[in-house]
Motif scaffolding. Structure first.
Motif, PDB file in Angstrom:
ATOM      1  N   ILE A   1       0.861  -1.185   0.000  1.00  0.00           N
ATOM      2  CA  ILE A   1       0.000   0.000   0.000  1.00  0.00           C
ATOM      3  C   ILE A   1       0.898   1.236   0.000  1.00  0.00           C
ATOM      4  CG2 ILE A   1      -1.871   1.208   1.152  1.00  0.00           C
ATOM      5  CD1 ILE A   1      -2.536  -1.670   0.200  1.00  0.00           C
ATOM      6  N   ILE A   2       0.694   2.116  -0.985  1.00  0.00           N
ATOM      7  CA  ILE A   2       1.521   3.316  -1.085  1.00  0.00           C
ATOM      8  C   ILE A   2       0.791   4.556  -0.593  1.00  0.00           C
ATOM      9  CG2 ILE A   2       0.880   3.950  -3.457  1.00  0.00           C
ATOM     10  CD1 ILE A   2       4.440   4.051  -1.977  1.00  0.00           C
ATOM     11  N   SER A   3      -0.561   4.559  -0.730  1.00  0.00           N
ATOM     12  CA  SER A   3      -1.351   5.699  -0.275  1.00  0.00           C
ATOM     13  C   SER A   3      -2.805   5.271  -0.141  1.00  0.00           C
ATOM     14  CB  SER A   3      -1.232   6.870  -1.255  1.00  0.00           C
ATOM     15  OG  SER A   3      -1.954   7.994  -0.801  1.00  0.00           O
ATOM     16  N   MET A   4      -3.557   6.024   0.672  1.00  0.00           N
ATOM     17  CA  MET A   4      -4.947   5.665   0.939  1.00  0.00           C
ATOM     18  C   MET A   4      -5.687   6.906   1.417  1.00  0.00           C
ATOM     19  SD  MET A   4      -6.198   2.800   3.699  1.00  0.00           S
ATOM     20  CE  MET A   4      -5.540   3.764   5.082  1.00  0.00           C
ATOM     21  N   ASP A   5      -6.981   6.967   1.103  1.00  0.00           N
ATOM     22  CA  ASP A   5      -7.806   8.057   1.608  1.00  0.00           C
ATOM     23  C   ASP A   5      -9.209   7.534   1.873  1.00  0.00           C
ATOM     24  OD1 ASP A   5      -8.394  10.611   2.486  1.00  0.00           O
ATOM     25  OD2 ASP A   5      -8.866  11.387   0.489  1.00  0.00           O
ATOM     26  N   VAL A   6      -9.864   8.089   2.885  1.00  0.00           N
ATOM     27  CA  VAL A   6     -11.233   7.735   3.238  1.00  0.00           C
ATOM     28  C   VAL A   6     -12.034   9.027   3.343  1.00  0.00           C
ATOM     29  CG1 VAL A   6     -12.748   6.718   4.972  1.00  0.00           C
ATOM     30  CG2 VAL A   6     -10.537   5.648   4.476  1.00  0.00           C
ATOM     31  N   SER A   7     -13.074   9.148   2.507  1.00  0.00           N
ATOM     32  CA  SER A   7     -13.878  10.368   2.503  1.00  0.00           C
ATOM     33  C   SER A   7     -15.149  10.130   1.707  1.00  0.00           C
ATOM     34  CB  SER A   7     -13.089  11.529   1.894  1.00  0.00           C
ATOM     35  OG  SER A   7     -13.816  12.732   1.930  1.00  0.00           O
ATOM     36  N   HIS A   8     -16.214  10.887   2.038  1.00  0.00           N
ATOM     37  CA  HIS A   8     -17.471  10.847   1.301  1.00  0.00           C
ATOM     38  C   HIS A   8     -18.071   9.439   1.246  1.00  0.00           C
ATOM     39  CE1 HIS A   8     -15.262  14.385  -0.290  1.00  0.00           C
ATOM     40  NE2 HIS A   8     -16.448  14.945  -0.293  1.00  0.00           N
ATOM     41  N   GLY A   9     -17.798   8.612   2.250  1.00  0.00           N
ATOM     42  CA  GLY A   9     -18.339   7.264   2.285  1.00  0.00           C
ATOM     43  C   GLY A   9     -17.584   6.268   1.430  1.00  0.00           C
ATOM     44  N   TYR A  10     -16.435   6.675   0.869  1.00  0.00           N
ATOM     45  CA  TYR A  10     -15.641   5.800   0.013  1.00  0.00           C
ATOM     46  C   TYR A  10     -14.209   5.702   0.532  1.00  0.00           C
ATOM     47  CZ  TYR A  10     -19.328   5.902  -3.541  1.00  0.00           C
ATOM     48  OH  TYR A  10     -20.517   5.766  -4.209  1.00  0.00           O
ATOM     49  N   MET A  11     -13.515   4.650   0.117  1.00  0.00           N
ATOM     50  CA  MET A  11     -12.092   4.495   0.402  1.00  0.00           C
ATOM     51  C   MET A  11     -11.358   4.243  -0.914  1.00  0.00           C
ATOM     52  SD  MET A  11     -10.103   1.660   2.768  1.00  0.00           S
ATOM     53  CE  MET A  11     -10.584   0.253   1.736  1.00  0.00           C
ATOM     54  N   VAL A  12     -10.292   4.973  -1.153  1.00  0.00           N
ATOM     55  CA  VAL A  12      -9.453   4.768  -2.323  1.00  0.00           C
ATOM     56  C   VAL A  12      -8.084   4.309  -1.845  1.00  0.00           C
ATOM     57  CG1 VAL A  12      -8.823   7.237  -2.363  1.00  0.00           C
ATOM     58  CG2 VAL A  12      -8.471   5.822  -4.399  1.00  0.00           C
ATOM     59  N   VAL A  13      -7.548   3.276  -2.489  1.00  0.00           N
ATOM     60  CA  VAL A  13      -6.266   2.682  -2.102  1.00  0.00           C
ATOM     61  C   VAL A  13      -5.383   2.551  -3.334  1.00  0.00           C
ATOM     62  CG1 VAL A  13      -5.106   0.731  -1.011  1.00  0.00           C
ATOM     63  CG2 VAL A  13      -7.412   1.368  -0.276  1.00  0.00           C
TER      64      VAL A  13
END
Length: 265
Positions: free
Chosen positions: A167-179
């Protein structure tokens, strides 16, 4: 200089006082409203193994309020609530500090998650986002993303997702998670159901190693790379996606240098 808060006439930039910076490269920054009126707190983790907290007022003043020294370099930090902050790094753990205790010169930590390899990213889900509310999400070089409950022992993972690369980066926002992973793969998960639901899985959007990813809305995310390019991806309407060059500089020899995109907000 750092800016903070929503754009209002009262907002000002503030400077970090000389002599309070970490002794090595800063790996991550996060900021949240403080428990004190008209103040916010900036958190920074560093490769020197410290997590530093500065208190900043809306009058443009700031002061270092706490430095916590960990045993290994730290790679990520995130405020869980206004009174809690999580961080992780090369000790393979996600730890939590109660900010209330800092005002009393106490600095005990609690381990909330464990991985087999260093923790590269940590995010905290707000209480309003049911059913994964008030959980800590951590991404590791062991190729897993774990959802952890701060009330449970770190060995008890609420949910785990396996990936084929670090895993290089991740974000959690607006009810979604991007990895984003080191093999240039990006996955989007919808966190609003009983379990995280994969809604998009794409690869090779840019030609070189990804560096950072950020959810911009409930249908758009941005991803940066070491080549000085950023891609804007509409995962429900891929035809609207695009990429652009950035962080370029003309050199005296006529060549142009491209610098990595290290952070997107």
């Amino acid at each position: 200089m750092f800016g903070f808060g929503a754009p209002t006439k009262n907002n000002k930039d503030f400077s970090i006082p000389d002599g309070t910076w970490p002794s090595d490269t800063i790996s991550c920054l996060d900021m949240t409203p403080s428990i004190k009126i008209d103040h916010e707190i900036l958190s920074a983790t560093s490769w020197d193994g410290t997590i530093k907290l500065w208190e900043a007022s809306h009058q443009g003043e700031s002061a270092l309020v706490h430095t916590f020294q960990d045993s290994r370099p730290l790679l990520c930090t995130c405020f869980s609530t206004q009174k809690e902050i999580c961080f992780g790094g090369l000790n393979n753990e996600v730890k939590l500090i109660q900010i209330d205790t800092l005002w009393n010169n106490l600095s005990s930590t609690t381990v909330v998650a464990k991985h087999d390899k260093p923790v590269k990213a940590v995010k905290c889900i707000p209480e309003c986002q049911f059913p994964y509310s008030n959980l800590v999400v951590s991404g590791s070089w062991d190729g897993t993303v774990k959802f952890s409950d701060k009330r449970l022992p770190p060995e008890k993972t609420v949910h785990k997702i396996d990936f084929s690369a670090k895993i290089i980066s991740m974000d959690v926002s607006h009810g979604y998670m991007v990895v984003a992973t080191t093999n240039r793969n990006v996955r989007i998960y919808d966190l609003r159901g009983v379990e995280p639901r994969l809604v998009d899985d794409s690869s090779n959007q840019l030609d070189h190693q990804y560096t950072d990813v950020s959810m911009l809305s409930d249908e758009v995310y941005a991803i940066g790379s070491i080549e000085g390019r950023t891609a804007i991806k509409y995962f429900n309407q891929p035809q609207k996606s695009y990429a652009f060059k950035c962080h370029r500089q003309d050199e005296n020899n006529g060549h142009k240098s491209a610098y990595p995109v290290t952070g997107i907000a």
